[in-house]
Design a protein around this motif. Structure first.
Motif, mmCIF file in Angstrom:
data_model
loop_
_atom_site.group_PDB
_atom_site.id
_atom_site.type_symbol
_atom_site.label_atom_id
_atom_site.label_comp_id
_atom_site.label_asym_id
_atom_site.label_seq_id
_atom_site.Cartn_x
_atom_site.Cartn_y
_atom_site.Cartn_z
ATOM 1 N N TRP A 90 -11.501 3.799 -9.260
ATOM 2 C CA TRP A 90 -12.118 4.703 -8.299
ATOM 3 C C TRP A 90 -13.030 3.952 -7.336
ATOM 4 C CZ3 TRP A 90 -13.128 8.173 -13.077
ATOM 5 C CH2 TRP A 90 -12.029 9.026 -13.271
ATOM 6 N N PHE A 91 -13.390 4.597 -6.262
ATOM 7 C CA PHE A 91 -14.332 3.994 -5.305
ATOM 8 C C PHE A 91 -15.635 3.683 -6.040
ATOM 9 C CE2 PHE A 91 -12.186 4.221 -1.276
ATOM 10 C CZ PHE A 91 -11.180 5.148 -1.504
ATOM 11 N N GLY A 92 -16.128 2.474 -5.780
ATOM 12 C CA GLY A 92 -17.359 2.052 -6.455
ATOM 13 C C GLY A 92 -17.080 1.299 -7.738
ATOM 14 N N GLY A 141 0.849 -1.194 0.000
ATOM 15 C CA GLY A 141 0.000 0.000 0.000
ATOM 16 C C GLY A 141 0.878 1.235 0.000
ATOM 17 N N ALA A 142 0.227 2.381 0.136
ATOM 18 C CA ALA A 142 0.909 3.673 -0.009
ATOM 19 C C ALA A 142 2.097 3.814 0.932
ATOM 20 C CB ALA A 142 -0.092 4.799 0.238
ATOM 21 N N GLY A 143 2.076 3.110 2.055
ATOM 22 C CA GLY A 143 3.165 3.237 3.035
ATOM 23 C C GLY A 143 4.502 2.804 2.501
ATOM 24 N N ILE A 144 4.533 1.890 1.505
ATOM 25 C CA ILE A 144 5.835 1.462 0.981
ATOM 26 C C ILE A 144 6.460 2.556 0.110
ATOM 27 C CG2 ILE A 144 5.112 0.313 -1.185
ATOM 28 C CD1 ILE A 144 7.142 -1.932 -0.427
ATOM 29 N N LEU A 152 6.424 -3.442 13.484
ATOM 30 C CA LEU A 152 6.106 -2.021 13.331
ATOM 31 C C LEU A 152 7.390 -1.245 13.057
ATOM 32 C CD1 LEU A 152 3.538 -1.358 16.225
ATOM 33 C CD2 LEU A 152 3.079 -1.632 13.788
ATOM 34 N N GLY A 153 7.311 -0.361 12.063
ATOM 35 C CA GLY A 153 8.469 0.468 11.740
ATOM 36 C C GLY A 153 8.391 0.921 10.303
ATOM 37 N N PRO A 154 9.383 1.751 9.868
ATOM 38 C CA PRO A 154 9.369 2.223 8.490
ATOM 39 C C PRO A 154 9.731 1.094 7.516
ATOM 40 C CG PRO A 154 11.203 3.184 9.720
ATOM 41 C CD PRO A 154 10.443 2.336 10.681
ATOM 42 N N ALA A 155 9.109 1.112 6.365
ATOM 43 C CA ALA A 155 9.317 0.028 5.392
ATOM 44 C C ALA A 155 10.782 -0.099 4.983
ATOM 45 C CB ALA A 155 8.445 0.285 4.163
ATOM 46 N N GLN A 183 -7.921 -0.536 5.150
ATOM 47 C CA GLN A 183 -9.270 0.045 5.249
ATOM 48 C C GLN A 183 -10.097 -0.086 3.983
ATOM 49 O OE1 GLN A 183 -9.721 3.778 7.361
ATOM 50 N NE2 GLN A 183 -7.602 3.696 8.055
ATOM 51 N N VAL A 184 -9.450 -0.582 2.897
ATOM 52 C CA VAL A 184 -10.182 -0.641 1.624
ATOM 53 C C VAL A 184 -10.238 -2.087 1.138
ATOM 54 C CG1 VAL A 184 -10.157 0.108 -0.794
ATOM 55 C CG2 VAL A 184 -9.577 1.725 1.024
ATOM 56 N N HIS A 185 -11.458 -2.542 0.902
ATOM 57 C CA HIS A 185 -11.659 -3.911 0.383
ATOM 58 C C HIS A 185 -11.728 -3.859 -1.144
ATOM 59 C CE1 HIS A 185 -12.272 -6.123 4.176
ATOM 60 N NE2 HIS A 185 -12.536 -4.907 4.626
HETATM 61 N N1 APR Z 1 6.651 2.559 6.247
HETATM 62 C C1 APR Z 1 5.677 1.624 6.438
HETATM 63 N N2 APR Z 1 4.362 1.920 6.543
HETATM 64 C C2 APR Z 1 4.024 3.225 6.446
HETATM 65 C C3 APR Z 1 4.977 4.253 6.250
HETATM 66 C C4 APR Z 1 6.335 3.869 6.149
HETATM 67 N N3 APR Z 1 7.312 4.768 5.959
HETATM 68 N N4 APR Z 1 4.307 5.451 6.218
HETATM 69 C C5 APR Z 1 3.004 5.166 6.382
HETATM 70 N N5 APR Z 1 2.819 3.840 6.529
HETATM 71 C C6 APR Z 1 1.570 3.105 6.730
HETATM 72 C C7 APR Z 1 0.571 3.831 7.600
HETATM 73 O O1 APR Z 1 0.750 3.479 8.958
HETATM 74 C C8 APR Z 1 -0.764 3.308 7.048
HETATM 75 O O2 APR Z 1 -1.150 2.129 7.736
HETATM 76 O O3 APR Z 1 0.979 2.969 5.458
HETATM 77 C C9 APR Z 1 -0.437 2.945 5.591
HETATM 78 C C10 APR Z 1 -1.043 3.914 4.592
HETATM 79 O O4 APR Z 1 -2.428 3.782 4.668
HETATM 80 P P1 APR Z 1 -3.335 4.554 3.612
HETATM 81 O O5 APR Z 1 -2.899 5.957 3.526
HETATM 82 O O6 APR Z 1 -4.769 4.230 3.951
HETATM 83 O O7 APR Z 1 -2.956 3.894 2.199
HETATM 84 P P2 APR Z 1 -3.450 2.509 1.624
HETATM 85 O O8 APR Z 1 -3.674 1.512 2.723
HETATM 86 O O9 APR Z 1 -2.521 2.115 0.536
HETATM 87 O O10 APR Z 1 -4.882 2.894 0.967
HETATM 88 C C11 APR Z 1 -5.546 1.874 0.251
HETATM 89 O O11 APR Z 1 -7.244 3.449 -0.407
HETATM 90 O O12 APR Z 1 -7.822 5.535 -1.120
HETATM 91 C C12 APR Z 1 -7.605 4.248 -1.535
HETATM 92 O O13 APR Z 1 -6.989 3.638 -3.688
HETATM 93 C C13 APR Z 1 -6.478 4.186 -2.515
HETATM 94 O O14 APR Z 1 -4.938 2.380 -2.865
HETATM 95 C C14 APR Z 1 -5.480 3.244 -1.874
HETATM 96 C C15 APR Z 1 -6.322 2.491 -0.879
#
Ligand code: APR
Length: 232
Positions: free
Chosen positions: A147-149, A9-12, A213-216, A176-178
């Protein structure tokens, strides 16, 4: 431990400078989902949506893969069995790190899709409501993102991989997204070992056998090194 399936997800991509969605200051605190990430929002104001994605496309084009992306690509190269990367991200940092066969279940920023004829082509950096489809010439281009939906891409293939996984890892997602958030349950139900590598606890943390738990950029290289050590 033959087949490894990884959901990112976005965190990576956070440590590559790309914003996440739900962290403090995240994208969804700057824009309303219903305005920029729904078909209804696009129909209402296509120019706003094109500007939102053009800005993200420009930012993503400047980003470089970080140690976590690189470690996953190394795992794909050196692991004795299949390593499948499924991502919710629309950036191309896994591919830039050398990963192959990445399944983008929410599409890609670099893609354009014609709403008239279904043609897909590389998105221009700045897409506007006047951008025309190279196949049918209609001015009906949209970002090729989910997109959502809308129904995520590659779902059948993704579910097959999760069913076959011996090890399922989730990296950098809030869960949080299925359907992405439900994949860990599918994996656990068929006996896969499950691990979560995330900066903070997520909505789905309790579903995992192992949680770190920690940074990727710290957790993922260490996890890959541990997997590749002879004792595994
Ligand atoms: N290293 C590891 N994890 C991290 C880091 C990091 N440096 N920074 C943030 N995170 C974690 C956060 O703790 C959080 O749990 O990454 C996660 C980001 O969560 P979201 O912002 O909800 O992103 P994501 O889970 O990818 O969202 C899923 O939702 O809006 C839609 O389509 C969009 O693909 C997206 C989907």
């Amino acid at each position: 431990m033959r087949k490894i399936v990884i959901l990112t997800g976005a965190g990576i991509s956070a440590e590559s400078g790309l914003g996440t969605f739900r962290d403090d200051g995240g994208l969804w605190s700057q824009h309303r989902i219903e305005d920029v990430a729904t078909p209804e929002g696009f129909a209402r104001d296509p120019d706003l949506v094109h500007r939102f994605y053009s800005a993200r496309r420009t930012q993503a084009a400047k980003a470089v893969p970080n140690a976590a992306h690189l470690a996953l690509a190394e795992l794909q190269r050196r692991w004795s069995g299949p390593v499948v990367i499924i991502t919710q991200n629309v950036d191309a940092l896994h591919e830039a790190a050398g990963a192959e066969g990445v399944l983008h279940m929410h599409g890609v920023l670099a893609g354009a899709l014609c709403t008239a004829c279904g043609h897909r082509w590389p998105a221009p950096a700045e897409m506007t409501p006047q951008t025309t489809c190279p196949a049918c010439t209609a001015a009906t281009a949209r970002p090729d993102v989910v997109w959502f939906g809308e129904i995520p891409y590659h779902l059948e293939e993704i579910l097959t991989h999760v069913q076959e996984a011996d090890l399922f890892a989730s990296i950098g997602t809030s869960g949080q997204v299925h359907p992405a958030a439900g994949l860990v349950q599918e994996a656990a139900a068929q006996g896969a070992q499950t691990v979560e590598l995330n900066l903070e606890p997520s909505e789905i943390s309790r579903a995992f056998d192992i949680r770190r738990l920690g940074p990727a950029t710290e957790l993922v290289p260490a996890w890959v090194a541990q997997l590749l050590r002879p004792e595994g």
